[in-house]
Design an enzyme around this catalytic site. Structure first.
Site, PDB file in Angstrom:
ATOM      1  CG  LEU A  17      -2.151  -0.927   1.130  1.00  0.00           C
ATOM      2  CD1 LEU A  17      -2.772  -1.105   2.505  1.00  0.00           C
ATOM      3  CD2 LEU A  17      -3.184  -0.375   0.157  1.00  0.00           C
ATOM      4  CG  ASP A  36       9.954  -0.135   3.867  1.00  0.00           C
ATOM      5  OD1 ASP A  36       8.772  -0.131   3.479  1.00  0.00           O
ATOM      6  OD2 ASP A  36      10.472  -1.095   4.459  1.00  0.00           O
ATOM      7  CG  ASN A  89       1.440   2.594   4.532  1.00  0.00           C
ATOM      8  OD1 ASN A  89       0.332   2.088   4.468  1.00  0.00           O
ATOM      9  ND2 ASN A  89       2.542   1.921   4.165  1.00  0.00           N
ATOM     10  CE1 TYR A 155      -2.596  -3.027  11.888  1.00  0.00           C
ATOM     11  CE2 TYR A 155      -4.773  -4.025  11.808  1.00  0.00           C
ATOM     12  CZ  TYR A 155      -3.773  -3.290  11.214  1.00  0.00           C
ATOM     13  OH  TYR A 155      -3.949  -2.819   9.941  1.00  0.00           O
ATOM     14  CE  LYS A 159      -3.109   0.400  11.290  1.00  0.00           C
ATOM     15  NZ  LYS A 159      -2.320   1.405  10.551  1.00  0.00           N
ATOM     16  CB  THR A 189      -1.664  -5.778   1.819  1.00  0.00           C
ATOM     17  OG1 THR A 189      -2.306  -6.226   3.031  1.00  0.00           O
ATOM     18  CG2 THR A 189      -2.416  -4.567   1.276  1.00  0.00           C
TER      19      THR A 189
END
Length: 308
Positions: A17, A36, A89, A155, A159, A189
């Site tokens: 993504l 990254d 991201n 997670y 989020k 993904t």
């Protein structure tokens, strides 16, 4: 409306993504700082953007530390002269049920997703406010953060926390002309590739075939490129009035998520005692109790994963 002259940072942009976001921003005219932890993937991403006529530079570093946030912003300013757009991201998973989740499982995911978003946004808006030309903050949420998901305590917490921060930042940054929004992508993904429910869709994309309409339309599940258009839009001048929103996108579907509101309000003189709740819960409150977890429609038979 192009992004000519704009400068963007995209974290976790080496593949998936994040790479799709960086490519779309560059395609629309923005210069991009590609971040990254994988040096080879980052270099490949920069090369891909430049071979398509874009301008890009790499920062290989993990998000979370303030030092990385400072490096990202200084790289944007030193190489391209400004900073207009930040897309947070970067992230990864360490899934397991609550009673098996270690401190490290929890802390590592929180550090990358939640702290990484916080430190990077904080550094970016300090520069944007000083520059006085506004800006765009685009954070990445998840359906898990909205509704919960089995085995994803860390997670889900990260989020959900990101969405809470975005709503707060929309208030704090309004005067500076900086918008803050969260994108909730639903796409094929590495994170969804192992989910049997999505197997037929992931397989179709991997084979270069059109994704079945059930996934694209009924489920709102698509490719990384299906999400990238929304990210570029939120980074543009066309979205100057869009802030504090949580927007889901995948396949052929786009959704604006509601902000939490009271589903039922009831009053009782003297307050709600234990005995009053025992009596009233089944008749007054139980019908308004909210569901948890994502709700998927039944897979058509042709897309059912094979049983072993």
């Amino acid at each position: 409306m192009s992004l000519d002259g704009k400068v963007a940072i995209v974290t976790g942009a080496g593949r998936g993504l994040g790479l799709a976001y960086a490519q779309e921003l560059a395609r629309r005219g923005a210069s991009v700082v590609v971040n990254d932890v994988d040096a080879e993937a980052t270099a490949d991403a920069v090369a891909a953007l430049e071979s398509s006529g874009g301008r890009a530079v790499a920062v290989v570093a993990p998000v979370g530390p303030t030092e990385t946030a400072k490096e990202l912003v200084s790289t944007a300013v030193e190489h391209f002269g400004r900073l207009d757009i930040l897309v947070t991201n970067a992230g990864f998973l360490r899934d397991t049920v609550l009673w098996k989740m270690s401190d490290d499982d929890f802390d590592t995911v929180i550090n990358v997703h939640l702290r990484g978003t916080f430190t990077t946004v904080r550094e970016a808006v300090q520069h944007m406010r000083q520059a006085g030309e506004g800006g765009r903050i685009i954070c990445v949420g998840s359906p898990t953060g909205q509704r919960g998901n089995f085995g994803q305590t860390n997670y889900a917490a990260a989020k959900a926390g990101i969405v809470g921060m975005v709503r707060t930042w929309a208030l704090e940054l309004k005067r500076a002309g900086i918008t803050a929004n969260a994108v909730v992508p639903v796409a094929a993904t590495a994170m969804t590739a192992t989910v049997p429910y999505f197997a037929a869709a992931v397989r179709a994309e991997a084979n270069g075939e059109p994704m079945p309409a059930f996934f694209r339309h009924d489920l709102g599940f698509g490719t990384a490129d299906d999400v990238a258009g929304l990210v570029a839009f939120l980074g543009s001048d066309a979205a100057a009035s869009v802030t504090g929103q949580v927007i889901g996108v995948g396949g052929d579907r786009l959704q604006i998520w509601t902000h939490p509101e009271a589903a039922l309000t009831a009053h009782r003189d003297g307050g709600w005692t234990y005995d009053a709740l025992v009596d009233a819960w089944p008749t007054t409150f139980a019908g308004a109790a909210q569901s948890v977890g994502e709700r998927f429609p039944k897979l058509p038979e042709e897309f059912e994963p094979p049983t072993s």
